[in-house]
Every structure is written in C-alpha cells, then in structure tokens.
Design a protein around this motif. Structure first.
Motif: not given
Length: 363
Positions: A50-64, A80-81, A87-95, A105-107
């Motif tokens: 019922a409420d908004s939530i904060s979610v951490e998502m990770g996009f994997p880069e498979f090259c070890n 990440t948008f 409207e598309w808004e860019e979301i900060e992501s960290t490597y 990683l993006s929250t």
C-alpha cells in the motif's frame, strides 16, 4: 568472456514483482568505432504494498577479474532511468566489484502499483574463432530473483549496417521468429521463471570483417590440404587462397592451380552445424575487373557436396553479376561443403578457372 550483461536483480526487497521486460539489442557492423552492440532494457515492476518502498537493484556485469585488464570486456555508458510523470528521469548508479561479478547499483523508490525502469548500455562483442565472428550474450536467468515469475519478456535483436539474420552462425534459445526482411529476430516469452537455458546467445559473422580470417593466410604452410585440391601460386601481393572465395570481397578470387582448365578441382567451405542452409549465392570468375573476368576461365557447372553426403549440381551463368540458387532441399547439421568444378567457360587468355565469391545462406 566479454560482451555480457544481465537482467537486474533485487538486492533488498522480496515483495516486488518484475512483471515484464522488453530487451532491445541493436547490433552494428564494423565501422570507425568498431563493431558495437547497443542494449536497452525496459522493466515493469509491480509493488503490491500500500505504500511506496525503497528498493536497491543491481545490474550484473559478467566478466569477473578480466574487466580489470580488458576495457572492451566492460559495459560502457551504463545508465538507469525511471519513468516519473511520463518522463524519463536518470537515477544515479554506482559501479561496485565483487569476487564473482561487477554491479551497477541503483536505489529506486517504487510507488504502489506499476513502476517503469530502463537500463541502457553499449558493449563491444567478443571476437572468437576467427577475427570476423562475434559473440554477444544476455543473461536472463538473473531475473529469477524477483517475487513470482515474469509475466512476459520480449527480446528483439535488430541488425544494422548491412548485417542481417543470414549472418548469424549461432542463435539461442529456440522459439525465435524472424522479420520478413531478416533484419530482426525476436522472442515472445510468457510466464517466465528464467534459468540458464533461457539466456540469449548471439554469434554472427560481420560481413565487413569477413576477409580478416583470410588475412592470416600468408603462405602455403597456412593452407590445409582439406581446404582445396589446389590454388594458383601467389603473384606478388596477389594471393589466390581458398578463403578468397568466401571473404565477402568480389575483387578477390580462389584460382585453381593445376595445368589445364581445372575440371575436378575443388575447395571446401566451412559451415556451422546450427544453421539450416537453403540458398547458394556466388560471383563467378575473377570479377576484380572486366578484363580479368574475360581473360580467365569461369565455372559453367559445379557440384556441391555437404559433409552429410547430400549432393547437388548447378549450371551457372557466364556473368560477373551475383547469382542465387535455391537448394533442392534444406540442409542442416553440416560442418562443410565441397565445391567442385565440373565444366568451365573458356577465358580469352588464361586456362585458370576462378571463383570470386561463394556463400551458403541459411538460418
């Protein structure tokens, strides 16, 4: 291996469902910037709370660990948008690097109901086996970490700069369909709990680099006895190796190397077992220019013998234009085809018989 990305994984919440994803893969031929692949992934997430939530998502880069040494193995320009108020808004992501994979990683704040998120990036496909062949992989299985299954996943591959589905040498998993012009291929997957068998694998031969493999052949020692019965000795910088007949360049040619007209001489074309071959395409004679074409013999009739034993003969036109033929039956599970000269059109000056280009097409 390089050229690998994956579907986002949830890292901090198990109540959110990945409802659908649309993956668009644009494959470009070799150019000034090199062969590249642009990928866009649009996700629809469902927050059942019922409420908004904060979610951490990770996009994997498979090259070890290889990412530390090879820049081309990394995903480039990763963004990440999130769609907010249409409207598309860019979301900060960290490597971030771990022992097994690297992460973007993006929250994100997910409102109750539907939420739309987009990732975009570019990669350099991995060159393998021969310099003109590339491999790209998209890892769908990581999407299994979300709550429930994925209602739908649409994957679209678009080919640009002269590439088409005919340039594919491997494609998986099964269940794909081609566009009528063979410039696109897609999967429409439903109720998906993705596993390793669902991962998208693309291998293709770049027509603008098809001559690269032939450039490594510099002397008789580099030509196997299984590739041709003979070829004409090098003449200065001009070479007439078997691979010149399938280097995608009609101004080069395989020229047989025996005395006489070359009837009975042959070359072997390397094929890919995963393809179903339907068409033969060729440029007859030495088509570098009109004079060379007229002076050398051209093939009047040839026999095509596949590694599975299937044989077929073709009567060719005495023309330097591209000629196309439909095979008498579809041929699959083959690793090579032998092209044998049965009869020739006589040249005005030389007895040597030439073949500028020959290609078997299939999907």
């Amino acid at each position: 291996m390089g050229g690998t990305g994956g579907s986002v994984e949830v890292l901090s919440n198990e109540d959110v469902e990945m409802f659908s994803e649309i993956i668009t893969i644009d494959v470009y031929s070799e150019g000034e910037e090199g062969s590249t692949v642009d990928i866009e992934v649009i996700y629809e997430f469902r927050n059942a709370l019922a409420d908004s939530i904060s979610v951490e998502m990770g996009f994997p880069e498979f090259c070890n660990s290889e990412c530390a040494d090879f820049e081309d193995y990394k995903l480039r320009d990763f963004l990440t948008f999130q769609k907010i108020n249409e409207e598309w808004e860019e979301i900060e992501s960290t490597y971030t690097k771990t022992e097994t994979k690297n992460w973007y990683l993006s929250t994100l704040t997910l409102e109750p109901g539907e939420n739309i998120v987009k990732n975009t990036y570019t990669l350099t496909p991995t060159s393998y086996r021969k310099a003109s062949r590339y491999w790209v992989e998209y890892i769908l299985e990581t999407g299994a970490s979300w709550a429930g299954n994925i209602s739908s996943a649409d994957i679209i591959i678009n080919f640009h700069d002269g590439l088409s589905a005919y340039d594919l040498v491997e494609l998986g998993p099964e269940g794909f369909i081609f566009s009528e012009d063979r410039k696109s291929v897609m999967w429409d997957l439903k109720k998906l709990e993705p596993s390793e068998s669902d991962n998208i694998n693309i291998a293709y031969e770049d027509p603008n680099l098809a001559s690269a493999g032939c450039s490594f052949v510099r002397s008789e020692d580099d030509v196997s006895s299984t590739e041709a019965s003979s070829y004409y000795p090098s003449d200065g910088e001009l070479r007439y190796f078997p691979c010149k007949a399938y280097d995608r360049q009609s101004d080069t040619a395989w020229v047989e190397g025996v005395s006489g007209d070359g009837v009975g001489e042959w070359i072997e074309l390397p094929l890919w077992g995963g393809k179903i071959y339907e068409n033969l395409q060729l440029v007859n004679g030495y088509a570098a220019d009109e004079t060379l074409w007229e002076e050398n013999n051209r093939i009047k009739a040839l026999k095509l013998t596949f590694s599975n034993g299937y044989e077929e003969t073709f009567e060719l036109n005495d023309s330097s234009e591209v000629q196309s033929f439909v095979l008498g039956q579809k041929v699959s599970d083959v690793s090579w085809a032998k092209v044998e000269i049965l009869e020739v059109y006589k040249g005005t000056k030389y007895e040597d018989t030439a073949l500028s280009e020959i290609r078997l097409l299939g999907l």
